[in-house]
Design a protein around this motif. Structure first.
Motif, PDB file in Angstrom:
ATOM      1  N   ASP A  57       0.798  -1.396  -0.070  1.00 54.88           N
ATOM      2  CA  ASP A  57       0.150   0.020   0.115  1.00 54.88           C
ATOM      3  C   ASP A  57       1.012   1.255   0.072  1.00 54.88           C
ATOM      4  O   ASP A  57       2.178   1.387   0.357  1.00 54.88           O
ATOM      5  CB  ASP A  57      -0.919  -0.163   1.228  1.00 54.88           C
ATOM      6  N   VAL A  58       0.348   2.246  -0.243  1.00 57.43           N
ATOM      7  CA  VAL A  58       1.174   3.937  -0.225  1.00 57.43           C
ATOM      8  C   VAL A  58       0.912   4.353   1.233  1.00 57.43           C
ATOM      9  O   VAL A  58       2.181   4.383   1.888  1.00 57.43           O
ATOM     10  CB  VAL A  58       0.690   4.744  -1.176  1.00 57.43           C
ATOM     11  N   SER A  85      -3.238   0.576  -4.286  1.00 54.28           N
ATOM     12  CA  SER A  85      -3.547   1.815  -3.411  1.00 54.28           C
ATOM     13  C   SER A  85      -4.934   2.162  -3.909  1.00 54.28           C
ATOM     14  O   SER A  85      -5.281   1.734  -5.094  1.00 54.28           O
ATOM     15  CB  SER A  85      -2.565   2.947  -3.494  1.00 54.28           C
ATOM     16  N   MET A  86      -5.538   3.049  -3.057  1.00 56.52           N
ATOM     17  CA  MET A  86      -6.679   3.712  -3.208  1.00 56.52           C
ATOM     18  C   MET A  86      -6.507   5.110  -4.081  1.00 56.52           C
ATOM     19  O   MET A  86      -7.309   5.943  -4.285  1.00 56.52           O
ATOM     20  CB  MET A  86      -7.532   4.061  -2.079  1.00 56.52           C
ATOM     21  N   LEU A 106      -5.088   0.316  -8.592  1.00 55.72           N
ATOM     22  CA  LEU A 106      -5.876   0.706  -7.653  1.00 55.72           C
ATOM     23  C   LEU A 106      -6.521  -0.539  -7.075  1.00 55.72           C
ATOM     24  O   LEU A 106      -6.666  -1.483  -7.473  1.00 55.72           O
ATOM     25  CB  LEU A 106      -7.077   1.598  -8.350  1.00 55.72           C
ATOM     26  N   LYS A 107      -6.996  -0.376  -5.673  1.00 58.39           N
ATOM     27  CA  LYS A 107      -7.498  -1.507  -4.890  1.00 58.39           C
ATOM     28  C   LYS A 107      -8.823  -2.015  -5.380  1.00 58.39           C
ATOM     29  O   LYS A 107      -9.019  -3.065  -4.856  1.00 58.39           O
ATOM     30  CB  LYS A 107      -7.564  -0.913  -3.450  1.00 58.39           C
ATOM     31  N   ASN A 108      -9.360  -1.440  -6.473  1.00 54.74           N
ATOM     32  CA  ASN A 108     -10.761  -1.975  -6.831  1.00 54.74           C
ATOM     33  C   ASN A 108     -10.478  -2.715  -8.209  1.00 54.74           C
ATOM     34  O   ASN A 108     -11.193  -3.186  -8.826  1.00 54.74           O
ATOM     35  CB  ASN A 108     -11.735  -0.995  -7.128  1.00 54.74           C
ATOM     36  N   GLU A 130      -5.580   0.832 -16.116  1.00 49.06           N
ATOM     37  CA  GLU A 130      -5.859   1.986 -17.275  1.00 49.06           C
ATOM     38  C   GLU A 130      -5.963   3.490 -16.570  1.00 49.06           C
ATOM     39  O   GLU A 130      -5.779   4.424 -17.042  1.00 49.06           O
ATOM     40  CB  GLU A 130      -7.147   1.378 -17.741  1.00 49.06           C
ATOM     41  N   VAL A 131      -6.556   3.484 -15.158  1.00 45.33           N
ATOM     42  CA  VAL A 131      -6.988   4.794 -14.826  1.00 45.33           C
ATOM     43  C   VAL A 131      -5.557   5.481 -14.492  1.00 45.33           C
ATOM     44  O   VAL A 131      -5.613   6.617 -14.594  1.00 45.33           O
ATOM     45  CB  VAL A 131      -7.573   4.405 -13.419  1.00 45.33           C
ATOM     46  N   ILE A 132      -4.838   4.774 -14.014  1.00 48.71           N
ATOM     47  CA  ILE A 132      -3.304   5.209 -13.648  1.00 48.71           C
ATOM     48  C   ILE A 132      -2.501   5.735 -15.138  1.00 48.71           C
ATOM     49  O   ILE A 132      -1.958   6.865 -14.799  1.00 48.71           O
ATOM     50  CB  ILE A 132      -2.475   4.029 -12.886  1.00 48.71           C
TER      51      ILE A 132
END
Length: 216
Positions: A57-58, A85-86, A106-108, A130-132
């Protein structure tokens, strides 16, 4: 085929349990260490450090993910780091990638993406959800353009190597694609790191994105 040996650290036990549950039927991955703090992880690594990938995690109480990355890169450089991470803020992403993480999810995330990321990072490839990727690209587009042409600093072959690294090619795959030896690939890799002042492959990829070097 040897299993990918991983360690997990997160200060939420229920999250750790969930990751272990997700991976328990994956015969290519073995969970070796589980810790709820950075200090707990480091104690376990003192006893058994033969780990391929760390999932961290961060935000953690004792030591943040970026601080842990810096420590591990000095103490256990062979361990490849994947962040879960969130946080999707570019400042947070940038900090852990600069510290040496190769991947960021991401954690999702779902099971298939998590396994794909572990496999990629275990081979020293970068992997972003993809979001990152979108966050990094947005940041790159907002950066002020340099007054000089960056491409001129790298040779055509060095640019080829950078683009293939960004496409998750291994050293041997790059050598095969460009019809050169793995040793030559490593020389080009070192040159591109030096010329772009990048500390690691993650930094090189960010540099390439920021300066639009990944376009053919």
């Amino acid at each position: 085929m040897d299993k990918i040996r991983i360690a997990l650290v997160d200060d939420h036990k229920i999250f750790l349990d969930g990751i272990v549950s997700l991976l328990e039927d994956c015969n290519q991955i073995a969970v070796i260490h589980i810790a709820t703090s950075a200090s707990g992880l480091l104690k376990k690594l003192d006893q058994e450090s033969d780990i391929d990938v760390l999932l961290t995690d961060v935000s953690m109480d004792e030591m943040n993910g970026d601080e842990l990355c810096v420590h591990l890169k000095k103490q256990y450089p062979r361990i490849n780091i994947l962040v879960l991470s969130m946080h999707k803020e570019i400042a947070v992403i940038h900090k852990v990638l600069e510290a040496g993480a190769l991947g960021y999810l991401l954690k999702n995330t779902n099971k298939s993406e998590l396994i794909a990321a572990i496999k990629a990072v275990s081979q020293k490839k970068v992997f972003y959800s993809e979001v990152i990727k979108e966050a990094i690209m947005k940041y790159a587009n907002e950066e002020k353009k340099k007054d000089f042409i960056v491409e001129e600093q790298l040779t055509k072959r060095e640019l080829d190597v950078v683009r293939l690294i960004a496409s998750e090619y291994t050293t041997q795959e790059i050598a095969d694609e460009l019809c050169i030896s793995p040793h030559t690939v490593e020389s080009h890799r070192k040159n591109t790191l030096r010329k772009t002042h990048s500390r690691n492959i993650a930094g090189l990829i960010k540099y390439a994105i920021n300066h639009n070097l990944l376009k053919d």
